[in-house]
Write a protein that holds these residues in place. Structure first.
Motif, PDB file in Angstrom:
ATOM      1  N   ILE A 167     -14.814   2.329   4.047  1.00  0.00           N
ATOM      2  CA  ILE A 167     -13.643   1.896   4.789  1.00  0.00           C
ATOM      3  C   ILE A 167     -12.955   3.131   5.352  1.00  0.00           C
ATOM      4  O   ILE A 167     -12.575   4.041   4.619  1.00  0.00           O
ATOM      5  CB  ILE A 167     -12.674   1.115   3.881  1.00  0.00           C
ATOM      6  N   LYS A 168     -12.782   3.195   6.656  1.00  0.00           N
ATOM      7  CA  LYS A 168     -12.142   4.333   7.291  1.00  0.00           C
ATOM      8  C   LYS A 168     -10.697   3.991   7.652  1.00  0.00           C
ATOM      9  O   LYS A 168      -9.773   4.423   6.981  1.00  0.00           O
ATOM     10  CB  LYS A 168     -12.917   4.732   8.558  1.00  0.00           C
ATOM     11  N   VAL A 169     -10.510   3.215   8.715  1.00  0.00           N
ATOM     12  CA  VAL A 169      -9.177   2.852   9.170  1.00  0.00           C
ATOM     13  C   VAL A 169      -8.708   1.616   8.408  1.00  0.00           C
ATOM     14  O   VAL A 169      -9.394   0.600   8.387  1.00  0.00           O
ATOM     15  CB  VAL A 169      -9.164   2.558  10.686  1.00  0.00           C
ATOM     16  N   ILE A 170      -7.527   1.695   7.787  1.00  0.00           N
ATOM     17  CA  ILE A 170      -6.989   0.526   7.088  1.00  0.00           C
ATOM     18  C   ILE A 170      -5.943  -0.191   7.935  1.00  0.00           C
ATOM     19  O   ILE A 170      -5.639  -1.355   7.686  1.00  0.00           O
ATOM     20  CB  ILE A 170      -6.389   0.908   5.725  1.00  0.00           C
ATOM     21  N   ALA A 171      -5.379   0.481   8.953  1.00  0.00           N
ATOM     22  CA  ALA A 171      -4.421  -0.179   9.841  1.00  0.00           C
ATOM     23  C   ALA A 171      -4.395   0.559  11.168  1.00  0.00           C
ATOM     24  O   ALA A 171      -4.217   1.780  11.199  1.00  0.00           O
ATOM     25  CB  ALA A 171      -3.028  -0.203   9.219  1.00  0.00           C
ATOM     26  N   TRP A 172      -4.615  -0.167  12.273  1.00  0.00           N
ATOM     27  CA  TRP A 172      -4.513   0.428  13.594  1.00  0.00           C
ATOM     28  C   TRP A 172      -3.042   0.685  13.926  1.00  0.00           C
ATOM     29  O   TRP A 172      -2.146  -0.024  13.481  1.00  0.00           O
ATOM     30  CB  TRP A 172      -5.116  -0.489  14.654  1.00  0.00           C
ATOM     31  N   ALA A 173      -2.799   1.681  14.742  1.00  0.00           N
ATOM     32  CA  ALA A 173      -1.429   2.062  15.101  1.00  0.00           C
ATOM     33  C   ALA A 173      -0.662   0.896  15.714  1.00  0.00           C
ATOM     34  O   ALA A 173       0.534   0.718  15.458  1.00  0.00           O
ATOM     35  CB  ALA A 173      -1.453   3.254  16.067  1.00  0.00           C
TER      36      ALA A 173
ATOM     37  N   VAL B 202      -4.405   6.564   1.343  1.00  0.00           N
ATOM     38  CA  VAL B 202      -3.978   5.513   0.407  1.00  0.00           C
ATOM     39  C   VAL B 202      -3.896   6.075  -1.005  1.00  0.00           C
ATOM     40  O   VAL B 202      -4.864   6.633  -1.528  1.00  0.00           O
ATOM     41  CB  VAL B 202      -4.951   4.320   0.451  1.00  0.00           C
ATOM     42  N   MET B 203      -2.742   5.921  -1.619  1.00  0.00           N
ATOM     43  CA  MET B 203      -2.544   6.378  -2.996  1.00  0.00           C
ATOM     44  C   MET B 203      -2.661   5.238  -4.003  1.00  0.00           C
ATOM     45  O   MET B 203      -3.174   5.416  -5.101  1.00  0.00           O
ATOM     46  CB  MET B 203      -1.162   7.028  -3.141  1.00  0.00           C
ATOM     47  N   GLN B 204      -2.157   4.055  -3.619  1.00  0.00           N
ATOM     48  CA  GLN B 204      -2.159   2.920  -4.544  1.00  0.00           C
ATOM     49  C   GLN B 204      -2.144   1.622  -3.756  1.00  0.00           C
ATOM     50  O   GLN B 204      -1.558   1.543  -2.676  1.00  0.00           O
ATOM     51  CB  GLN B 204      -0.940   2.992  -5.475  1.00  0.00           C
TER      52      GLN B 204
ATOM     53  N   ILE C 186       0.859  -1.182   0.000  1.00  0.00           N
ATOM     54  CA  ILE C 186       0.000   0.000   0.000  1.00  0.00           C
ATOM     55  C   ILE C 186       0.897   1.234   0.000  1.00  0.00           C
ATOM     56  O   ILE C 186       1.736   1.394   0.891  1.00  0.00           O
ATOM     57  CB  ILE C 186      -0.930   0.034   1.221  1.00  0.00           C
ATOM     58  N   THR C 187       0.731   2.081  -1.005  1.00  0.00           N
ATOM     59  CA  THR C 187       1.465   3.336  -1.077  1.00  0.00           C
ATOM     60  C   THR C 187       0.650   4.430  -0.392  1.00  0.00           C
ATOM     61  O   THR C 187      -0.536   4.599  -0.698  1.00  0.00           O
ATOM     62  CB  THR C 187       1.737   3.731  -2.539  1.00  0.00           C
ATOM     63  N   ILE C 188       1.271   5.132   0.549  1.00  0.00           N
ATOM     64  CA  ILE C 188       0.572   6.158   1.319  1.00  0.00           C
ATOM     65  C   ILE C 188       1.101   7.541   0.976  1.00  0.00           C
ATOM     66  O   ILE C 188       2.207   7.678   0.427  1.00  0.00           O
ATOM     67  CB  ILE C 188       0.705   5.907   2.833  1.00  0.00           C
ATOM     68  N   ASP C 189       0.318   8.566   1.301  1.00  0.00           N
ATOM     69  CA  ASP C 189       0.736   9.939   1.032  1.00  0.00           C
ATOM     70  C   ASP C 189       1.494  10.508   2.229  1.00  0.00           C
ATOM     71  O   ASP C 189       1.770   9.798   3.210  1.00  0.00           O
ATOM     72  CB  ASP C 189      -0.469  10.809   0.671  1.00  0.00           C
ATOM     73  N   ALA C 190       1.823  11.798   2.146  1.00  0.00           N
ATOM     74  CA  ALA C 190       2.610  12.436   3.200  1.00  0.00           C
ATOM     75  C   ALA C 190       1.882  12.409   4.545  1.00  0.00           C
ATOM     76  O   ALA C 190       2.505  12.216   5.594  1.00  0.00           O
ATOM     77  CB  ALA C 190       2.936  13.871   2.805  1.00  0.00           C
ATOM     78  N   LYS C 191       0.565  12.570   4.511  1.00  0.00           N
ATOM     79  CA  LYS C 191      -0.198  12.545   5.763  1.00  0.00           C
ATOM     80  C   LYS C 191      -0.146  11.153   6.391  1.00  0.00           C
ATOM     81  O   LYS C 191      -0.003  11.014   7.616  1.00  0.00           O
ATOM     82  CB  LYS C 191      -1.648  12.954   5.495  1.00  0.00           C
ATOM     83  N   GLY C 192      -0.239  10.121   5.561  1.00  0.00           N
ATOM     84  CA  GLY C 192      -0.136   8.764   6.070  1.00  0.00           C
ATOM     85  C   GLY C 192       1.241   8.481   6.634  1.00  0.00           C
ATOM     86  O   GLY C 192       1.388   7.789   7.637  1.00  0.00           O
TER      87      GLY C 192
ATOM     88  N   ALA D 131     -11.713  -4.095  -0.922  1.00  0.00           N
ATOM     89  CA  ALA D 131     -12.439  -3.039  -0.209  1.00  0.00           C
ATOM     90  C   ALA D 131     -11.651  -1.735  -0.192  1.00  0.00           C
ATOM     91  O   ALA D 131     -12.219  -0.649  -0.355  1.00  0.00           O
ATOM     92  CB  ALA D 131     -12.745  -3.494   1.215  1.00  0.00           C
ATOM     93  N   ILE D 132     -10.344  -1.820   0.008  1.00  0.00           N
ATOM     94  CA  ILE D 132      -9.525  -0.600   0.036  1.00  0.00           C
ATOM     95  C   ILE D 132      -9.461   0.029  -1.345  1.00  0.00           C
ATOM     96  O   ILE D 132      -9.557   1.263  -1.491  1.00  0.00           O
ATOM     97  CB  ILE D 132      -8.107  -0.922   0.556  1.00  0.00           C
ATOM     98  N   LYS D 133      -9.337  -0.792  -2.384  1.00  0.00           N
ATOM     99  CA  LYS D 133      -9.321  -0.243  -3.754  1.00  0.00           C
ATOM    100  C   LYS D 133     -10.637   0.448  -4.072  1.00  0.00           C
ATOM    101  O   LYS D 133     -10.652   1.508  -4.703  1.00  0.00           O
ATOM    102  CB  LYS D 133      -9.059  -1.369  -4.757  1.00  0.00           C
ATOM    103  N   ASP D 134     -11.747  -0.154  -3.625  1.00  0.00           N
ATOM    104  CA  ASP D 134     -13.055   0.473  -3.861  1.00  0.00           C
ATOM    105  C   ASP D 134     -13.161   1.799  -3.124  1.00  0.00           C
ATOM    106  O   ASP D 134     -13.723   2.770  -3.654  1.00  0.00           O
ATOM    107  CB  ASP D 134     -14.178  -0.458  -3.407  1.00  0.00           C
ATOM    108  N   ALA D 135     -12.628   1.845  -1.891  1.00  0.00           N
ATOM    109  CA  ALA D 135     -12.672   3.094  -1.124  1.00  0.00           C
ATOM    110  C   ALA D 135     -11.854   4.179  -1.805  1.00  0.00           C
ATOM    111  O   ALA D 135     -12.261   5.348  -1.853  1.00  0.00           O
ATOM    112  CB  ALA D 135     -12.157   2.854   0.292  1.00  0.00           C
ATOM    113  N   VAL D 136     -10.696   3.808  -2.358  1.00  0.00           N
ATOM    114  CA  VAL D 136      -9.867   4.784  -3.067  1.00  0.00           C
ATOM    115  C   VAL D 136     -10.554   5.240  -4.347  1.00  0.00           C
ATOM    116  O   VAL D 136     -10.542   6.422  -4.693  1.00  0.00           O
ATOM    117  CB  VAL D 136      -8.480   4.174  -3.391  1.00  0.00           C
TER     118      VAL D 136
END
Length: 502
Positions: A435-441, A325-327, A304-310, A358-363
């Motif tokens: 889909i909100k949270v994709i990974a808990w801390a 999530v970017m990709q 999973i590619t994330i942005d600067a905020k992620g 599910a994550i791809k659909d959310a993106v």
């Protein structure tokens, strides 16, 4: 996991080690077999005897050794008189079954000469995918060490169908084992003295690399090919294994398997022994104990590619949201491990809270303006009322920069406050939940040295960055990851709240 549980794990490891270090040594087929006088293959008894002597000397010095050994398929071919390694899956499994007993007999006979006891553990990657099985393997290895027995670990090639299809992944298995037992060193035996700046077989100008601080920055071409006709693990798999080990706080050494004494040189700090991948302990591994080690040992199923905020969320120990999530690459299900990448580099590993689909659909379905996520689009109603739509459509896309046209943003916001309704399940029962949270801390472990350094530099005063206060940091991280899933509605952005308040 609580700090007391982490302390308990550390005390168990300390009790087992009894002041000594734990070393994991992985040897491959090129170390175990050698060419005979007729051009065929034979067991390299001289090499294996020197390896056993090295293990005995390390144990005499108070250290403990776990041996991860490939070679079952090659030894099976030798046992059954095959001149070439078979290509069919069933034949490979048969060779592994035939060769494993011969391989263990060699180790047992050589160890018995010097009064050393060995034990066999045949495990698969699935044993790392389940946390209970993961801990069972850990406890078994610790008990063998406590009894003075040298564990010899190999992948169960005769049954692990997926693994035999890509034989040679024992490098990764060795790294997983090193993370599992909190080893001090992982040694990967190969057929060259060092990692080089290029493939020394093709480039005479290749120079040895004595130390590697950040394995993610290595860019060396020509590493994919195997160095042996009997195994398929080349230098590329060793770099993957090294990255897993150093992320778990384990030093990794690359040494020539034909000279086992080099391993002892590296332990003593002699740089000519081989290439040293320097361990950089992630604070997550330090504080979260076996949970983070388990995540590092899990086989990756996607990226999973994330942005600067992620990325900032990773550094500060926060949850990762779908908006970052970017990709998405690969196919995975909920609770499987993925790599988190930012800026073209892997910065962390995580357990995901949703499937790749599910994550791809959310993106795919998300809107630029978070304020209108899940709200009906009133374009048709406003058009029927004769409202000029330029401002409204611009606002919905998050790009409104001021009033224009026949109706300004303030007027539109007032109309929407009267008419807007949130879609409920009975209005659109077929719509999937957002889909909100994709990974808990608590399920994210930093792996890149650059990310660990950025985490300390970004906010030194943040409790989550205070390595000297592990108990408080662990509590903070658990608190961040313990929040329940967000409600169906999404809080409006700052821009939307100002429009609504107006």
């Amino acid at each position: 996991m609580s700090s007391s549980a982490t302390d308990k794990l550390s005390s168990v490891r300390s009790e087992v080690a009894r002041g000594g270090q734990i070393h994991v040594i992985k040897v491959g087929t090129s170390t175990i077999l050698t060419n005979d006088e007729t051009g065929g293959q034979k067991a390299n008894l001289s090499n294996l005897a020197r390896l056993v002597e090295l293990i005995a000397s390390l144990r005499k010095a108070g250290d403990h050794v776990i041996l991860v050994s490939s070679g079952a398929v090659g030894m099976g071919c030798l046992k059954l008189g095959l001149s070439e390694k078979p290509t069919g899956l069933g034949a490979k499994q048969a060779m592994a079954a035939a060769g494993q007993s011969r391989l263990m007999r060699l180790y047992e006979d050589l160890a018995a000469v010097i009064g050393m006891q060995v034990a066999q553990l045949l495990i698969t990657r699935e044993d790392f995918s389940d946390k209970k099985r993961f801990l069972t393997v850990r406890h078994t290895i610790y008990e063998l060490i406590r009894l003075g027995v040298v564990p010899i670990v190999n992948e169960n090639d005769s049954l692990a169908a997926d693994h035999v299809a890509k034989f040679g992944d024992n490098d990764t298995l060795a790294a997983m084992t090193a993370a599992l037992v909190e080893a001090n060193w992982l040694f990967l035996a190969t057929d060259v003295d060092f990692l080089y700046t290029a493939n020394p077989k093709d480039n005479p100008d290749a120079k040895p690399i004595y130390a590697v601080e950040d394995v993610t920055k290595l860019r060396i071409a020509g590493l994919e090919s195997s160095t042996s006709q009997w195994g398929t693990g080349g230098m590329a798999t060793k770099l993957i294994a090294a990255s897993i080990a150093v992320a778990a706080g384990v030093h990794c050494g690359l040494a020539n398997g034909s000279e086992p004494e080099r391993i002892g040189q590296m332990i003593r700090g002699i740089k000519e022994g081989g290439t040293h991948f320097i361990a950089h302990q992630s604070p997550d591994v330090t504080l979260q104990g076996h949970h983070s080690r388990w995540i590092l040992a899990l086989p990756l199923t996607g990226t999973i590619t994330i942005d600067a905020k992620g990325y900032r969320a990773v550094l500060k120990g926060y949850n990762i949201f779908s908006q970052s999530v970017m990709q998405v690459e690969g196919e995975f299900e909920e609770d499987e491990a993925v790599a988190l990448t930012y800026g073209g580099k892997q910065v962390a590993r995580a357990l995901v809270r949703a499937s790749s689909t599910a994550i791809k659909d959310a993106v795919k379905d998300r809107r630029p303006g978070k304020a209108v996520l899940g709200l009906r689009d009133f374009t048709a109603e406003l058009a029927a009322a004769g409202v000029f739509l330029k401002d409204y459509q611009s606002w919905r896309k998050g790009g409104h920069k001021g009033a224009s046209g026949e109706m300004n943003a303030q007027k539109i916001a007032q109309l929407e406050q009267k008419a807007v309704t949130v879609l409920s399940s009975d209005q659109n029962g077929s719509a999937p939940p957002t889909i909100k949270v994709i990974a808990w801390a608590n399920d994210i472990v930093m792996t890149a040295l650059s990310a660990m350094m950025d985490a300390k530099m970004t906010s030194p005063a943040l409790p989550g960055n205070n390595i000297d206060n592990p108990s408080k940091m662990a509590q903070m991280k658990r608190a961040r990851s313990a929040s329940p899933p967000l409600p169906p509605t999404v809080n409006p952005s700052g821009k939307a709240r100002r429009l609504e308040e107006a």
